[in-house]
Write a protein that holds these residues in place. Sequence first.
Motif, PDB file in Angstrom:
ATOM      1  N   GLY A 199       0.772  -1.405  -0.571  1.00  0.00           N
ATOM      2  CA  GLY A 199       0.159   0.254   0.112  1.00  0.00           C
ATOM      3  C   GLY A 199       0.834   1.470  -0.268  1.00  0.00           C
ATOM      4  O   GLY A 199       0.861   2.046  -0.749  1.00  0.00           O
ATOM      5  N   LYS A 200       1.894   1.386   0.490  1.00  0.00           N
ATOM      6  CA  LYS A 200       2.459   1.761   0.812  1.00  0.00           C
ATOM      7  C   LYS A 200       3.504   2.658  -0.852  1.00  0.00           C
ATOM      8  O   LYS A 200       3.775   3.865  -1.088  1.00  0.00           O
ATOM      9  CB  LYS A 200       3.933   1.914   1.806  1.00  0.00           C
ATOM     10  N   ARG A 201       3.756   1.538  -1.114  1.00  0.00           N
ATOM     11  CA  ARG A 201       4.605   1.422  -2.729  1.00  0.00           C
ATOM     12  C   ARG A 201       3.268   2.540  -3.716  1.00  0.00           C
ATOM     13  O   ARG A 201       3.302   3.126  -4.878  1.00  0.00           O
ATOM     14  CB  ARG A 201       5.004   0.307  -3.245  1.00  0.00           C
ATOM     15  N   THR A 202       1.926   1.528  -3.319  1.00  0.00           N
ATOM     16  CA  THR A 202       0.611   2.389  -4.104  1.00  0.00           C
ATOM     17  C   THR A 202       1.492   3.864  -3.635  1.00  0.00           C
ATOM     18  O   THR A 202       0.914   5.008  -4.714  1.00  0.00           O
ATOM     19  CB  THR A 202      -0.450   1.679  -4.493  1.00  0.00           C
ATOM     20  N   LEU A 203       0.526   4.955  -2.914  1.00  0.00           N
ATOM     21  CA  LEU A 203       0.415   5.839  -2.224  1.00  0.00           C
ATOM     22  C   LEU A 203       1.331   6.632  -2.621  1.00  0.00           C
ATOM     23  O   LEU A 203       1.251   7.677  -4.121  1.00  0.00           O
ATOM     24  CB  LEU A 203       0.856   5.697  -0.643  1.00  0.00           C
ATOM     25  N   LEU A 204       2.515   6.331  -2.469  1.00  0.00           N
ATOM     26  CA  LEU A 204       4.219   6.891  -3.060  1.00  0.00           C
ATOM     27  C   LEU A 204       4.081   7.040  -4.797  1.00  0.00           C
ATOM     28  O   LEU A 204       4.086   8.554  -4.842  1.00  0.00           O
ATOM     29  CB  LEU A 204       5.512   6.273  -2.674  1.00  0.00           C
ATOM     30  N   THR A 205       3.482   6.212  -5.663  1.00  0.00           N
ATOM     31  CA  THR A 205       3.526   5.917  -6.910  1.00  0.00           C
ATOM     32  C   THR A 205       2.444   7.330  -7.036  1.00  0.00           C
ATOM     33  O   THR A 205       2.436   7.905  -7.773  1.00  0.00           O
ATOM     34  CB  THR A 205       3.416   4.888  -7.749  1.00  0.00           C
ATOM     35  N   VAL A 206       1.188   7.318  -6.836  1.00  0.00           N
ATOM     36  CA  VAL A 206       0.011   8.423  -6.880  1.00  0.00           C
ATOM     37  C   VAL A 206       0.916   9.639  -6.171  1.00  0.00           C
ATOM     38  O   VAL A 206       0.596  10.482  -7.157  1.00  0.00           O
ATOM     39  CB  VAL A 206      -0.711   7.512  -5.308  1.00  0.00           C
ATOM     40  N   MET A 207       1.488   9.578  -5.346  1.00  0.00           N
ATOM     41  CA  MET A 207       1.721  11.205  -5.449  1.00  0.00           C
ATOM     42  C   MET A 207       2.845  11.688  -6.379  1.00  0.00           C
ATOM     43  O   MET A 207       2.638  12.451  -6.691  1.00  0.00           O
ATOM     44  CB  MET A 207       2.962  11.411  -3.588  1.00  0.00           C
ATOM     45  N   ARG A 208       3.686  10.734  -6.822  1.00  0.00           N
ATOM     46  CA  ARG A 208       4.757  11.266  -7.535  1.00  0.00           C
ATOM     47  C   ARG A 208       3.833  11.628  -9.146  1.00  0.00           C
ATOM     48  O   ARG A 208       3.940  12.517  -9.284  1.00  0.00           O
ATOM     49  CB  ARG A 208       5.767  10.060  -8.138  1.00  0.00           C
ATOM     50  N   ASP A 209       2.191  10.612  -9.392  1.00  0.00           N
ATOM     51  CA  ASP A 209       1.841  11.064 -10.341  1.00  0.00           C
ATOM     52  C   ASP A 209       1.019  12.277  -9.675  1.00  0.00           C
ATOM     53  O   ASP A 209       0.767  13.187 -11.414  1.00  0.00           O
ATOM     54  CB  ASP A 209       1.160   9.961 -10.731  1.00  0.00           C
TER      55      ASP A 209
END
Length: 369
Positions: A111-121
Amino acid sequence: MRELVATPFGDRRLVLRRGSPKAVQLPHAKFEELRTLSTVPSGVPGWLAAAVAAQWRMDVSGRALDDVLLLREPGPYEFSRATWEINLGCDYDCEMCYLGEKRFEGLDMAGKRTLLTVMRDAGVIWLQITGGEPLIDPDFPESYRLANELGMQLEVLSNGSQLRRDRVLDVLRAYPPTRLTLSVYGATADTYDAVTRRRGGFDRFREGLDKSLAVGLNLDLSLIIVRTNAHEADAMRAWARDLGVRYREYANISPTVQGGAETLPSQSPEYLTDREPFTGCPAGATFFHADPFGRASICKVGREPNIDLTAEGVPGLARLGGIAESLMLRTGGCSGCKLSATCRVCRPMARVFQAAKAPLKNYCQHGTR
């Protein structure tokens, strides 16, 4: 590791160096040139090498561009900054903590990976990682490393107790934060441990502080002044000056985010200062906050309504502007106030004070007129 990041920032185009607060501003044409060069094997152009050398005394001439530079695409909105509570657990139990109940819970590493990727995007460039105490999270090293690899400039807010551990210090040394802000709760063991309500806390903090300075991390100290340690305020200031580290002071304690008043008695009356009039902030416009479950809100105080970023992704952030406008409306006894131009806090913070039944003087001009 690519040390440089080229990124849009509103109407500007910047080159950033990991761990540095400085930047090189590029003409749009030069940024587009980098975009073109990044699609094929290319060397670092001479003009970029010269600019980097002038700003950071860093030699990238003759190197492959892809080895040196990460080029980021713009997000669909205006968000460039965010804070992330990686968890709310803490190894201290400070009586003035605004979080109230500090439960260690939240997203797993996937979930943390998903969240950080969303933040980047979404276009987040500057990310502040906080808690609770972020460094006690078992996923902190991997999360921190990933955020770096995604091209974000990182600041960490910590109590410093875990900096003595190699698993934490090593990742910060390998990927230096633009700033590591450490809270200071006293200048002696007796006082520090009394504020944090943890025996041995001072010794752990001092060891971590010394190790961080030894490896050259960019430190900033927050001197937290409350009743229990106010007699050591001068000693804390002297300690920071002797270390040669920047420091700021915080004495105005807020209620808990749930509206609890249990934190307010910890304030030291002689160190309270008048808050500056609230003139607006970027919450919900260019900035957002994410809690341990990946729920985005306008800030750490105005937590509801929120948006589940791991479920909705970047499009969910389109609603934050409207949420911010609704939360800033004067309600709950403040509508029609003739002193509204001199409000000392925003509406979400005022609601927290009101829920805590705090004295008006803590947050409102009516308390002093």
